[in-house]
Enzyme design. Structure first.
Site, short mmCIF file in Angstrom:
data_model
loop_
_atom_site.label_atom_id
_atom_site.label_comp_id
_atom_site.label_asym_id
_atom_site.label_seq_id
_atom_site.Cartn_x
_atom_site.Cartn_y
_atom_site.Cartn_z
CD1 TRP A 31 4.75 -9.52 1.25
CD2 TRP A 31 3.66 -9.07 3.36
NE1 TRP A 31 5.85 -9.00 2.07
CE2 TRP A 31 5.22 -8.68 3.25
CE3 TRP A 31 3.11 -8.70 4.40
CZ2 TRP A 31 5.92 -8.27 4.42
CZ3 TRP A 31 3.68 -8.20 5.58
CH2 TRP A 31 5.04 -7.87 5.72
CD GLU A 67 7.10 -5.56 -4.34
OE1 GLU A 67 6.27 -6.08 -3.77
OE2 GLU A 67 7.62 -4.71 -3.98
CB CYS A 90 -4.46 -9.79 1.50
SG CYS A 90 -5.05 -9.65 3.24
CB VAL A 91 -2.73 -3.86 1.99
CG1 VAL A 91 -1.64 -3.47 2.81
CG2 VAL A 91 -2.24 -4.09 0.46
CB THR A 96 4.18 0.66 10.30
OG1 THR A 96 3.74 -0.45 8.98
CG2 THR A 96 4.96 -0.23 11.02
CG HIS A 98 5.37 -0.28 5.64
ND1 HIS A 98 5.97 0.09 6.74
CD2 HIS A 98 6.14 -0.73 4.67
CE1 HIS A 98 7.18 0.22 6.15
NE2 HIS A 98 7.23 -0.50 5.06
NE ARG A 137 -14.60 -6.94 3.61
CZ ARG A 137 -15.14 -6.92 4.90
NH1 ARG A 137 -14.68 -7.87 5.79
NH2 ARG A 137 -16.07 -6.31 5.58
#
Ligand code: RBF
Length: 165
Positions: A31, A67, A90-91, A96, A98, A137
């Site tokens: 992602w 994962e 990376c989130v 949402t 999530h 970053r």
């Protein structure tokens, strides 16, 4: 000792042990690939710069940050005796919930895995409010979290080699 970090890529090369002979796994989430590929490059180049042999680095991909713990566990359970596993993801905060679920799951998952297995599992995951903060970053104005993760892996592996082996 670090008390304040202004740039994620800053480290004193003289203050970290040699990575010679260390076997390091890197798990990279797919992602936000432009970010995670840059984190991987930062981590990989830092390992090489600190004497980890190319042949002692294994890289695998997982679909998303959620994962990462399973990817890391797979490497730790394999026949290769890794000295540390670096997890890169990376989130980015979205509309949402999530974001919270993924961040909590991956941080708890990696911590639990490291404590259960005993070997260092390094949290190289950016958790940002937006894409610009992630760019900053992953090789931008705040450095590269992949570099920081690689330095941490070498330091932790050397600490364990000194005490346990
Ligand atoms: N994975 C990431 O590594 N970063 C993200 O920002 C991210 N955001 C997600 C947002 C949504 C709405 C969903 C459904 C998944 C997201 N994932 C993200 C993927 C997640 O880590 C995991 O791979 C999937 O949820 C598994 O199906």
């Amino acid at each position: 000792m670090e008390t304040k970090k202004t740039n994620l890529s800053d480290y004193n090369p003289d203050s970290i042990p040699s990575g010679k002979g260390m076997k390091i796994g890197i798990v990279t989430a797919e992602w936000n690939p432009q970010i995670t590929n840059a984190l991987f490059k930062g981590a990989y180049d830092t390992l090489i710069a600190n004497n980890v042999a190319e042949s002692d680095i294994t890289m695998i991909h997982v679909p998303g940050s959620f994962e990462l713990p399973t990817g890391a566990a797979t490497l730790l359970n394999s026949t290769t005796e890794y000295d540390a596993v670096i997890c890169l993801g990376c989130v980015i905060q979205g509309e949402t919930r999530h974001f919270d679920f993924i961040c909590n799951a991956v941080s708890n998952g990696l911590t639990n895995l490291s404590l259960q297995d005993g070997r260092p599992v390094i949290f190289g995951v950016l958790t940002t409010n937006n894409m610009q903060q992630a760019i900053d970053r992953s090789g931008g104005k705040h450095g590269n979290k992949g570099v920081e993760a690689a330095v941490t892996a070498i330091k932790m592996a050397a600490m364990q080699k000194a005490i346990l082996r």
